[in-house]
Design a protein around this motif. Sequence first.
Motif, mmCIF file in Angstrom:
data_model
loop_
_atom_site.group_PDB
_atom_site.id
_atom_site.type_symbol
_atom_site.label_atom_id
_atom_site.label_comp_id
_atom_site.label_asym_id
_atom_site.label_seq_id
_atom_site.Cartn_x
_atom_site.Cartn_y
_atom_site.Cartn_z
ATOM 1 N N UNK A 123 40.854 -31.886 34.045
ATOM 2 C CA UNK A 123 41.014 -33.345 34.043
ATOM 3 C C UNK A 123 40.862 -33.925 35.444
ATOM 4 N N UNK A 124 41.454 -33.254 36.440
ATOM 5 C CA UNK A 124 41.347 -33.728 37.822
ATOM 6 C C UNK A 124 39.891 -33.698 38.278
ATOM 7 N N UNK A 125 39.166 -32.650 37.892
ATOM 8 C CA UNK A 125 37.758 -32.544 38.280
ATOM 9 C C UNK A 125 36.943 -33.691 37.695
ATOM 10 N N UNK A 126 37.171 -34.011 36.409
ATOM 11 C CA UNK A 126 36.404 -35.093 35.797
ATOM 12 C C UNK A 126 36.775 -36.451 36.383
ATOM 13 N N UNK A 127 38.054 -36.636 36.755
ATOM 14 C CA UNK A 127 38.422 -37.900 37.407
ATOM 15 C C UNK A 127 37.722 -38.007 38.759
ATOM 16 N N UNK A 128 37.641 -36.895 39.498
ATOM 17 C CA UNK A 128 36.967 -36.903 40.795
ATOM 18 C C UNK A 128 35.466 -37.141 40.625
ATOM 19 N N UNK A 129 34.872 -36.543 39.615
ATOM 20 C CA UNK A 129 33.439 -36.759 39.367
ATOM 21 C C UNK A 129 33.179 -38.205 38.966
ATOM 22 N N UNK A 130 34.090 -38.803 38.221
ATOM 23 C CA UNK A 130 33.922 -40.201 37.807
ATOM 24 C C UNK A 130 33.950 -41.149 38.993
ATOM 25 N N UNK A 131 34.576 -40.756 40.103
ATOM 26 C CA UNK A 131 34.634 -41.598 41.308
ATOM 27 C C UNK A 131 33.312 -41.589 42.078
ATOM 28 N N UNK A 132 32.457 -40.604 41.822
ATOM 29 C CA UNK A 132 31.181 -40.505 42.544
ATOM 30 C C UNK A 132 30.257 -41.645 42.130
ATOM 31 N N UNK A 133 29.328 -42.026 43.018
ATOM 32 C CA UNK A 133 28.312 -42.995 42.607
ATOM 33 C C UNK A 133 27.493 -42.453 41.427
ATOM 34 N N UNK A 134 26.942 -43.341 40.634
ATOM 35 C CA UNK A 134 26.272 -42.957 39.382
ATOM 36 C C UNK A 134 25.173 -41.912 39.597
ATOM 37 N N UNK A 135 24.371 -42.086 40.642
ATOM 38 C CA UNK A 135 23.257 -41.159 40.871
ATOM 39 C C UNK A 135 23.763 -39.755 41.231
#
Length: 185
Positions: A123-135
């Motif tokens: 869950x923490x990994x996906x929250x961190x990935x969601x913070x990245x810019x779309x590209x």
Amino acid sequence: MTTPVCTSASAAVAPARQTHAYPSFSSYVRARQPVLLRTARSLTANPSDAEDLLQTALAKTYVAWERIEDHRALDGYVRRALLNTRTSQWRKRRVDEFVCDELPEPEPLPGGDDPAERQALHDAMWRAIAKLPARQRAMVVLRYYEDLSEAQTADVLGVSVGTVKSAVSRALGKLREDPELVLVR
């Protein structure tokens, strides 16, 4: 009204009109098993249970094969047998409960491989990935979750391989600095 010239000939034609779609039980099972298995799978959560359920329903159908008058309605008969059998199994299901002083907790897995910890990390990994810019997020997901090569990722996104390399490198740097993921290491 015309009178038949030969009564034996007209009698021989009458049964030919009433031919059954399935002359034998085994030909019916061979022809309809995949469809009936899909129906059984929709009634159970486990594919093995679905196969067992279908076999039980087919056994009940075999016992009643001679009594079934309209063989065009066999699928409905078998589906009803599937449903009735599944309902009977559900009603017979026993739930054993025992009173005890201590809750039966599973032993911790060796090496600290706790499923709850794994889920928290996921869950923490996906929250961190969601913070990245779309590209960058798209490139990280394609590269590491979809397991595409750099060239395949570049083809999917319509960019050069160098762009994929640099964007993924920047994204991984941001993930390394994420405060939620720093606690995991």
